[in-house]
Write an enzyme that holds these catalytic residues in place. Structure first.
Site, PDB file in Angstrom:
ATOM      1  N   HIS A  24       2.785   3.588   5.897  1.00 35.17           N
ATOM      2  CA  HIS A  24       1.484   3.993   5.340  1.00 35.17           C
ATOM      3  C   HIS A  24       0.847   2.851   4.556  1.00 35.17           C
ATOM      4  O   HIS A  24      -0.313   2.483   4.795  1.00 35.17           O
ATOM      5  CB  HIS A  24       1.682   5.210   4.436  1.00 35.17           C
ATOM      6  CG  HIS A  24       0.433   5.685   3.759  1.00 35.17           C
ATOM      7  ND1 HIS A  24      -0.293   6.769   4.199  1.00 35.17           N
ATOM      8  CD2 HIS A  24      -0.244   5.224   2.662  1.00 35.17           C
ATOM      9  CE1 HIS A  24      -1.350   6.946   3.420  1.00 35.17           C
ATOM     10  NE2 HIS A  24      -1.337   6.022   2.473  1.00 35.17           N
ATOM     11  N   GLU A  25       1.585   2.298   3.630  1.00 36.76           N
ATOM     12  CA  GLU A  25       1.023   1.228   2.809  1.00 36.76           C
ATOM     13  C   GLU A  25       0.734  -0.021   3.636  1.00 36.76           C
ATOM     14  O   GLU A  25      -0.231  -0.743   3.368  1.00 36.76           O
ATOM     15  CB  GLU A  25       1.960   0.897   1.639  1.00 36.76           C
ATOM     16  CG  GLU A  25       2.183   2.055   0.668  1.00 36.76           C
ATOM     17  CD  GLU A  25       0.895   2.642   0.116  1.00 36.76           C
ATOM     18  OE1 GLU A  25      -0.116   1.917   0.025  1.00 36.76           O
ATOM     19  OE2 GLU A  25       0.889   3.841  -0.215  1.00 36.76           O
TER      20      GLU A  25
ATOM     21  N   HIS B 198      -5.675  -3.157   7.032  1.00 35.11           N
ATOM     22  CA  HIS B 198      -7.123  -2.991   6.796  1.00 35.11           C
ATOM     23  C   HIS B 198      -7.659  -4.172   5.989  1.00 35.11           C
ATOM     24  O   HIS B 198      -8.789  -4.644   6.215  1.00 35.11           O
ATOM     25  CB  HIS B 198      -7.347  -1.669   6.057  1.00 35.11           C
ATOM     26  CG  HIS B 198      -8.723  -1.105   6.210  1.00 35.11           C
ATOM     27  ND1 HIS B 198      -9.092   0.087   5.624  1.00 35.11           N
ATOM     28  CD2 HIS B 198      -9.834  -1.541   6.857  1.00 35.11           C
ATOM     29  CE1 HIS B 198     -10.356   0.343   5.920  1.00 35.11           C
ATOM     30  NE2 HIS B 198     -10.825  -0.634   6.667  1.00 35.11           N
TER      31      HIS B 198
END
Length: 672
Positions: free
Chosen positions: A461-462, A468
């Site tokens: 997730h991180e 991004h």
């Protein structure tokens, strides 16, 4: 001697020279950087030349670089490696920074220049990206109160300053409660616990200089303790300490702070002409309105609660089979859910965990990024802010793309949770700069470090957030990377979690810590089959928190947030054996700053998109489909906030998603 925070950094790729920076450097560096930024702003505001995009908006983009450097270093260490000196600095800096940025947003001459450009925006011949930056700049000034005058303007500055102080106090109180509490365990208390929990408890006990193993309030330790300890009395003691963080009375109690924050937010929204803080906050998000948020949450809440209530009955039966004639309590749920999982899926977490080594999961996250986006990761030997940190040079086709820093282990100086931040964001103006991105987690430290499946999901997730940031390709820093709508920012991170579940990824990287053998196919299949196990519980604890957050901000601020929390939970029919994931006194997402206020729902909003987005890969050539990966990078990962979030998603997928893929992905049946 020149302050290292204010020098040009000659380190590899401009990484902060942590070894040269002391806590004594921060305060003088901040004062100098604030003064420099103030002078830059004043020069823009008093420029005699007619306002244009270059001398106003681009000048604002270029201003404050020294301040950015100081704050990026300070907030990195204050969150991940705090100490009394840094905590004191944070209390001092918060009102100072709030006053500084309030002064900028209330600068009438500066706002007049921006407003003048906004009025003639159609005649400025701007690129799409420049038009977006102008819109966001103008909107930011208006929403910050730049159009207010006199007493209203003065009151807005007071509110901002006070909110900054309260957010810092809330965070530090929570850190103190998490750092100071621990429960000693005798050798007898360790019976029934798997080796990885015992090892973690002993390691933390040694770190705390306790006389033996301990349980702390770190999620990576307390959750497996609640899963595996057969001692109901100890589970209750640990659980009650966990959920009472920030509500223990005394100097670290957050309940009155939360009440004051909510009242000030409501007043702030009313000063700007909004009906409520939620209406104000959601105006700039994809959801747009509180009603849209509530509709989404309730569409998920109804089937999730039904599933959780059915599961609760099964867990209560298991408890009675153990001879306990009592109601199922919140400290019982994880223990009996683990027993049920072992029975229904023949899946033992203690047997599973050796296959999820931290180093191999890091490799897996990198390998997926390589196959999808062509990224390569080479270890960097540079001084960082803590010995546990490690760094990589990120390249593509031999060209430097970013620096990635990982800080994975729990410690008393680190706030709880997991997060991604950019010490430097990607930009091309006023000069090209590549990002320096950090993932911070709180995994139990051991040798080797082993993760639960949920821990591995957190790591992916991180890293999705990091991608991004690293793949951002825009001109202006203000729209770079994760500078997007709050209910869009979780899309890349939650989407990336799906690659952990790809069988070929697990087959390659889930290898046994001792034998090196790959995870057996039958065990792998059990992992995948159990992917939606206990999803009713997980969904209920999250959605309840999101609904309470929304209720706090969508209407008059409650004088007693704890009573209001109870009212909301009663209204929605919260199952008795489940608690909110984040109760009000430790709801840092909402009260440590404005980031997720009225916005905790955004994980669910993004999940609607991430479930649909991964289906796009499955409908194409599979999880590593090159065309879909290229589209994901082009329209979402590289685009930052350069366009409206709905436009970006539609460009990737061809349409906006519905909730069906989310319910399917969570294994929930929509209510008829």
């Amino acid at each position: 001697m020149t302050n290292p925070l204010l020098q040009d950094w000659s380190t590899p790729y401009g990484i902060a020279p942590f070894a040269d920076i002391s806590d004594d450097d921060f305060a003088p560096a901040l004062d100098q950087a604030l003064a420099a930024h103030e002078a830059e702003i004043e020069a823009i505001a008093t420029d005699a030349a007619t306002p244009n995009f270059a001398n106003t908006v681009e000048s604002l983009e270029a201003a404050g670089k020294a301040l950015d450097k100081v704050l990026s270093v300070f907030f990195t260490v204050a969150g991940a490696d705090s100490n009394p000196a840094r905590e004191a600095l944070q209390r001092d800096f918060s009102p100072k920074l709030a006053a500084h940025f309030s002064k900028i947003s209330s600068n009438k001459a500066l706002f007049a220049r921006v407003a003048a450009l906004w009025e003639i925006r159609d005649d400025l011949d701007l690129t799409d990206e420049q038009a977006r930056v102008l819109m966001l700049t103008h909107r930011g000034f208006v929403r910050a109160g730049a159009a207010l005058d006199g007493a209203q303007d003065a009151r807005m500055q007071e509110i901002k300053a006070r909110l900054a102080v309260l957010g810092t106090e809330f965070t530090q109180n929570l850190l103190a409660d998490e750092r100071d509490w621990f429960m000693p365990l005798s050798e007898e208390d360790l019976e029934g616990l798997p080796a990885f929990v015992v090892d973690a408890a002993r390691a933390v006990g040694a770190e705390k200089e306790a006389d033996g193993p301990v349980v702390t309030l770190s999620r990576s330790l307390i959750v497996p303790f609640l899963q595996f300890s057969p001692r109901r009395d100890l589970r209750q003691k640990a659980f009650e300490a966990w959920v009472s963080r920030g509500a223990n009375g005394g100097q670290t109690d957050n309940r009155q702070i939360a009440a004051e924050i909510l009242a000030l937010r409501e007043e702030r929204a009313k000063l700007l002409g909004y009906e409520s803080f939620a209406v104000y906050k959601l105006e700039t998000e994809m959801a747009k309105t509180p009603l849209a948020v509530r509709d989404l949450l309730m569409s998920v809440w109804i089937p999730a609660r039904a599933q959780a209530e059915a599961d609760a009955q099964k867990l209560a039966d298991l408890m009675r089979a153990d001879g306990i004639n009592d109601d199922l309590a919140p400290w019982d749920w994880r223990y009996y859910a683990e027993k049920r999982r072992a029975a229904e899926h023949d899946l033992d977490e203690a047997a599973l965990k050796p296959y999820f080594q931290l180093d191999k999961m890091i490799e897996a996250s990198f390998a997926c990024a390589n196959r999808l986006f062509g990224l390569e990761f080479e270890p960097l030997d540079v001084p960082l802010y803590h010995p546990d940190c490690r760094a990589w040079n990120v390249t593509r086709k031999g060209a430097h793309i970013a620096v990635f820093i990982g800080d994975y282990f729990a410690r008393g100086s680190k706030r709880s949770g997991a997060w991604c931040s950019a010490m430097r964001s990607q930009a091309k103006f006023p000069e090209a700069q590549t990002p320096v991105v950090i993932n911070v987690c709180n995994f139990a430290k051991a040798d080797p470090a082993l993760l639960s499946y949920d821990d591995a999901r957190t790591l992916f997730h991180e890293f999705g957030h990091a991608l991004h940031q690293m793949l951002s390709d825009v001109t202006y820093e203000s729209i770079s990377g994760t500078s997007v709508a709050r209910d869009f920012v979780e899309l890349p991170s939650q989407l990336y979690e799906h690659w952990l579940d790809v069988p070929e990824v697990l087959s390659e990287f889930a290898v046994h810590a001792e034998t090196g053998a790959p995870i057996p196919q039958p065990l792998l299949q059990k992992v995948l089959d159990a992917a939606t196990f206990d999803m009713g519980f997980q969904t209920v604890e999250y959605v309840a928190s999101a609904l309470v957050d929304l209720a706090f901000h969508d209407g008059p601020a409650p004088a007693d947030p704890m009573a209001a929390q109870t009212d909301v939970l009663t209204e929605i029919g919260m199952p008795a054996a489940i608690t909110m994931r984040h109760a009000t006194p430790h709801f840092a997402h909402v009260f440590s700053g404005d980031g997720y206020s009225s916005g905790y729902y955004s994980y669910m909003w993004s999940e609607v998109m991430d479930a649909d987005a991964f289906e796009a890969f499955e409908e194409a050539g599979g999880p590593f489909d090159a065309e879909r990966a290229a589209a994901l990078e082009e329209h979402i990962l590289s685009s930052g906030g350069s366009a409206d979030a709905a436009e970006l998603y539609t460009a990737f997928r061809g349409r906006l998603p519905g909730v069906e893929a989310l319910l399917k992905g969570r294994g929930l049946i929509a209510a008829e």
